[in-house]
Design a protein around this motif. Structure first.
Motif, PDB file in Angstrom:
ATOM      1  N   ALA A   1       0.654  -1.260   0.109  1.00 20.87           N
ATOM      2  CA  ALA A   1      -0.043  -0.057  -0.058  1.00 20.87           C
ATOM      3  C   ALA A   1       0.787   1.269   0.102  1.00 20.87           C
ATOM      4  O   ALA A   1       0.606   2.375  -0.849  1.00 20.87           O
ATOM      5  CB  ALA A   1      -0.864  -0.019   1.165  1.00 20.87           C
ATOM      6  N   ALA A   2       1.914   1.172   0.854  1.00 19.83           N
ATOM      7  CA  ALA A   2       2.761   2.396   0.842  1.00 19.83           C
ATOM      8  C   ALA A   2       3.469   2.735  -0.702  1.00 19.83           C
ATOM      9  O   ALA A   2       3.378   3.735  -1.093  1.00 19.83           O
ATOM     10  CB  ALA A   2       3.861   2.234   1.817  1.00 19.83           C
ATOM     11  N   LEU A   3       4.185   1.672  -1.166  1.00 18.06           N
ATOM     12  CA  LEU A   3       4.547   1.796  -2.391  1.00 18.06           C
ATOM     13  C   LEU A   3       3.686   2.359  -3.511  1.00 18.06           C
ATOM     14  O   LEU A   3       3.844   3.344  -4.216  1.00 18.06           O
ATOM     15  CB  LEU A   3       5.265   0.611  -2.896  1.00 18.06           C
ATOM     16  CG  LEU A   3       6.109   0.626  -4.383  1.00 18.06           C
ATOM     17  CD1 LEU A   3       7.176   1.809  -4.211  1.00 18.06           C
ATOM     18  CD2 LEU A   3       6.465  -0.564  -4.590  1.00 18.06           C
ATOM     19  N   ARG A   4       2.419   1.804  -3.417  1.00 17.87           N
ATOM     20  CA  ARG A   4       1.523   2.161  -4.377  1.00 17.87           C
ATOM     21  C   ARG A   4       1.042   3.526  -4.270  1.00 17.87           C
ATOM     22  O   ARG A   4       0.836   4.438  -4.918  1.00 17.87           O
ATOM     23  CB  ARG A   4       0.075   1.239  -4.199  1.00 17.87           C
ATOM     24  CG  ARG A   4      -0.829   1.099  -5.533  1.00 17.87           C
ATOM     25  CD  ARG A   4      -2.123   0.340  -5.135  1.00 17.87           C
ATOM     26  NE  ARG A   4      -2.613   0.478  -3.986  1.00 17.87           N
ATOM     27  CZ  ARG A   4      -2.755  -0.546  -2.886  1.00 17.87           C
ATOM     28  NH1 ARG A   4      -1.965  -1.600  -3.243  1.00 17.87           N
ATOM     29  NH2 ARG A   4      -3.260  -0.428  -2.012  1.00 17.87           N
ATOM     30  N   GLU A   5       0.502   3.873  -2.926  1.00 20.34           N
ATOM     31  CA  GLU A   5       0.232   5.322  -2.691  1.00 20.34           C
ATOM     32  C   GLU A   5       1.431   6.411  -3.063  1.00 20.34           C
ATOM     33  O   GLU A   5       1.001   7.369  -3.556  1.00 20.34           O
ATOM     34  CB  GLU A   5       0.206   5.687  -1.126  1.00 20.34           C
ATOM     35  CG  GLU A   5      -1.125   4.624  -0.781  1.00 20.34           C
ATOM     36  CD  GLU A   5      -1.398   5.141   0.758  1.00 20.34           C
ATOM     37  OE1 GLU A   5      -0.708   5.585   1.459  1.00 20.34           O
ATOM     38  OE2 GLU A   5      -2.599   4.593   1.113  1.00 20.34           O
TER      39      GLU A   5
ATOM     40  N   VAL B   1      -5.300  13.284  -4.299  1.00 24.70           N
ATOM     41  CA  VAL B   1      -5.022  12.018  -4.395  1.00 24.70           C
ATOM     42  C   VAL B   1      -5.223  11.642  -2.821  1.00 24.70           C
ATOM     43  O   VAL B   1      -5.137  12.375  -1.872  1.00 24.70           O
ATOM     44  CB  VAL B   1      -3.404  11.752  -4.388  1.00 24.70           C
ATOM     45  CG1 VAL B   1      -2.451  12.551  -3.549  1.00 24.70           C
ATOM     46  CG2 VAL B   1      -3.011  10.205  -4.482  1.00 24.70           C
ATOM     47  N   SER B   2      -5.703  10.365  -2.372  1.00 21.74           N
ATOM     48  CA  SER B   2      -6.106   9.975  -1.115  1.00 21.74           C
ATOM     49  C   SER B   2      -5.072   8.837  -0.642  1.00 21.74           C
ATOM     50  O   SER B   2      -4.504   8.019  -1.506  1.00 21.74           O
ATOM     51  CB  SER B   2      -7.564   9.160  -1.299  1.00 21.74           C
ATOM     52  OG  SER B   2      -8.325  10.130  -1.459  1.00 21.74           O
ATOM     53  N   MET B   3      -4.685   8.762   0.824  1.00 21.14           N
ATOM     54  CA  MET B   3      -3.753   8.118   1.378  1.00 21.14           C
ATOM     55  C   MET B   3      -4.244   7.231   2.452  1.00 21.14           C
ATOM     56  O   MET B   3      -5.439   7.568   3.050  1.00 21.14           O
ATOM     57  CB  MET B   3      -2.735   8.810   1.757  1.00 21.14           C
ATOM     58  CG  MET B   3      -1.847   9.603   1.032  1.00 21.14           C
ATOM     59  SD  MET B   3      -0.531   9.079   0.055  1.00 21.14           S
ATOM     60  CE  MET B   3      -1.194   9.031  -1.590  1.00 21.14           C
ATOM     61  N   LYS B   4      -3.893   5.872   2.348  1.00 20.68           N
ATOM     62  CA  LYS B   4      -4.496   5.248   3.912  1.00 20.68           C
ATOM     63  C   LYS B   4      -3.565   5.366   4.996  1.00 20.68           C
ATOM     64  O   LYS B   4      -3.863   5.433   6.086  1.00 20.68           O
ATOM     65  CB  LYS B   4      -4.236   3.695   3.387  1.00 20.68           C
ATOM     66  CG  LYS B   4      -4.513   2.959   4.512  1.00 20.68           C
ATOM     67  CD  LYS B   4      -4.502   1.296   4.002  1.00 20.68           C
ATOM     68  CE  LYS B   4      -4.781   0.291   5.142  1.00 20.68           C
ATOM     69  NZ  LYS B   4      -4.618  -0.894   4.733  1.00 20.68           N
ATOM     70  N   TYR B   5      -2.130   5.788   4.965  1.00 17.79           N
ATOM     71  CA  TYR B   5      -1.449   5.935   5.767  1.00 17.79           C
ATOM     72  C   TYR B   5      -0.829   7.365   6.047  1.00 17.79           C
ATOM     73  O   TYR B   5      -0.757   8.062   4.995  1.00 17.79           O
ATOM     74  CB  TYR B   5       0.073   5.071   5.847  1.00 17.79           C
ATOM     75  CG  TYR B   5      -0.312   3.559   5.616  1.00 17.79           C
ATOM     76  CD1 TYR B   5      -1.053   2.931   6.712  1.00 17.79           C
ATOM     77  CD2 TYR B   5      -0.075   2.864   4.498  1.00 17.79           C
ATOM     78  CE1 TYR B   5      -1.103   1.604   6.411  1.00 17.79           C
ATOM     79  CE2 TYR B   5      -0.257   1.451   4.218  1.00 17.79           C
ATOM     80  CZ  TYR B   5      -0.754   0.902   5.409  1.00 17.79           C
ATOM     81  OH  TYR B   5      -1.015  -0.433   5.476  1.00 17.79           O
ATOM     82  N   PHE B   6      -0.781   7.719   7.317  1.00 19.81           N
ATOM     83  CA  PHE B   6      -0.126   9.112   7.612  1.00 19.81           C
ATOM     84  C   PHE B   6       0.947   9.402   7.149  1.00 19.81           C
ATOM     85  O   PHE B   6       1.412  10.510   6.926  1.00 19.81           O
ATOM     86  CB  PHE B   6      -0.498   9.401   9.241  1.00 19.81           C
ATOM     87  CG  PHE B   6      -2.037  10.036   9.562  1.00 19.81           C
ATOM     88  CD1 PHE B   6      -2.337  11.182   9.309  1.00 19.81           C
ATOM     89  CD2 PHE B   6      -2.516   8.880  10.424  1.00 19.81           C
ATOM     90  CE1 PHE B   6      -3.467  11.338   9.689  1.00 19.81           C
ATOM     91  CE2 PHE B   6      -3.847   9.438  10.727  1.00 19.81           C
ATOM     92  CZ  PHE B   6      -4.384  10.816  10.484  1.00 19.81           C
ATOM     93  N   PHE B   7       2.000   8.237   7.227  1.00 24.81           N
ATOM     94  CA  PHE B   7       3.279   8.541   6.859  1.00 24.81           C
ATOM     95  C   PHE B   7       3.326   8.790   5.572  1.00 24.81           C
ATOM     96  O   PHE B   7       4.617   9.762   5.098  1.00 24.81           O
ATOM     97  CB  PHE B   7       4.316   7.403   7.494  1.00 24.81           C
ATOM     98  CG  PHE B   7       4.146   6.307   6.695  1.00 24.81           C
ATOM     99  CD1 PHE B   7       4.947   6.045   5.670  1.00 24.81           C
ATOM    100  CD2 PHE B   7       3.110   5.131   7.205  1.00 24.81           C
ATOM    101  CE1 PHE B   7       4.893   4.649   5.054  1.00 24.81           C
ATOM    102  CE2 PHE B   7       3.166   4.087   6.512  1.00 24.81           C
ATOM    103  CZ  PHE B   7       4.017   3.609   5.297  1.00 24.81           C
TER     104      PHE B   7
END
Length: 349
Positions: free
Chosen positions: A57-61, A155-161
């Motif tokens: 998920a981090a890489l995709r975001e 763009v929408s993110m799942k993670y705060f970092f």
């Protein structure tokens, strides 16, 4: 000819190279090779499903965020932080909106977290053409505000970092208005990155309304309790400006780039790129004021780019020093001095 001292590639390395060949990858091949090899190693490390979901998920975001910003990398931007709970009737909302409008008038865009409150105010002031939103998906907050909803620059993110990475990485200046845990977290992370040199020097404005004491109380705590205990340097307050004036806030950001352009490390040398080179007399004065920043030698002017950066802004002037990599508040003062040079002021006029 094959180098006999070089170890033979592993099967994974061979397969990764074959994949890159099949994709026709030439540019930045070394970085893509390392990324794909890391993924291949994860497959053999026994990482559990949650670990893989986080990495995936981090890489995709990050890829989605880079896609949004890549066409606008040459556009100057501010990132605006502040509370999602600030109402449109609050004077703070007007401060945020007015500052973004002033910056838009100077050709700057505004990046926010895309939610309500201060985030909406910044994008309202900037206007849709100069707005970027990096939303966070939360169970109770937050939908993208009306000023950025359905915009391709959202763009929408799942993670705060990953969200904070983009909010900080993509901008040239930062404005923080009063807020809660999230806003304070963003402010302290930003200051930590600039103080430690993990982010490039940049103007940071802490904006409040006239008569309010939010940031002034925060600054007093920092100086009395944090600097007072030796936990930060007393000079670290030069990394930010506390103000209640929109024009002063805009001026802090705009004048930061009056002469200063960017920095670049080449080995142990710090290159500072400038629009106007200091005169010999000005350079002598800079050496007198900032000799403490140099591990050895002094601040010298370069005739042109060093070989390692010859394709990066060759039109700009340059000075170089062996910076101690610790005194980033003092480096900020050096940048301020470079922006105030009579030669730079005359050129800006």
């Amino acid at each position: 000819m094959t180098d006999p001292t070089r170890p033979l590639p592993s099967e994974a390395e061979t397969l990764v190279n074959e994949l890159l060949d099949a994709l026709g990858v030439v540019a930045n091949r070394d970085q893509l090779f390392e990324m794909l090899l890391t993924v291949a190693k994860l497959a053999g490390d026994g990482a559990d499903r949650l670990d893989l979901k986080i990495a995936n998920a981090a890489l995709r975001e990050m890829r989605e965020g880079f896609q949004v910003f890549t066409p606008y990398r040459k556009t100057r931007k501010i990132t605006m932080f502040g509370s999602a709970r600030t109402l449109p009737t609050d004077p703070l909302y007007a401060q945020a909106r007015d500052l973004a409008a002033v910056m838009a008038g100077h050709g700057w865009s505004t990046v926010t977290g895309a939610g309500p409150g201060i985030m909406a105010a910044g994008l309202e002031g900037a206007g849709r053409d100069r707005s970027f939103g990096i939303n966070i998906r939360l169970p109770f907050e937050q939908e993208a505000n009306e000023f950025i909803a359905s915009d391709p620059k959202l763009v929408s993110m799942k993670y705060f970092f990953t969200r904070k990475l983009l909010l900080i990485k993509e901008s040239d200046g930062y404005v923080v208005l009063p807020g809660g845990f999230g806003t304070l977290d963003e402010a302290f992370e930003l200051l930590t990155l600039v103080q430690t040199g993990k982010a490039e020097p940049a103007p940071i404005v802490l904006l409040e309304i006239p008569g309010d004491g939010y940031w002034r109380s925060w600054h007093r705590f920092l100086m009395e309790e944090v600097a007072g205990r030796g936990l930060i340097s007393p000079e670290d307050h030069h990394l930010y400006l506390v103000t209640d004036n929109v024009e002063e806030a805009a001026g802090e950001i705009l004048t930061f780039y009056r002469n200063y352009h960017s920095i670049r490390w080449v080995g142990s040398q710090l290159i500072i790129r400038l629009r106007v080179a200091p005169s010999p007399v000005e350079l002598e004065e800079l050496n007198r004021q900032f000799a403490d920043l140099c591990l050895s030698g002094g601040i010298t002017a370069l005739d042109g780019p060093l070989p390692a950066e010859r394709r990066e802004h060759p039109e700009l002037a340059r000075i170089v020093l062996r910076f101690d990599r610790m005194s980033y508040a003092r480096l900020r003062l050096l940048i301020d001095a470079l922006n105030r040079l009579p030669s730079a002021t005359a050129s800006a006029a």
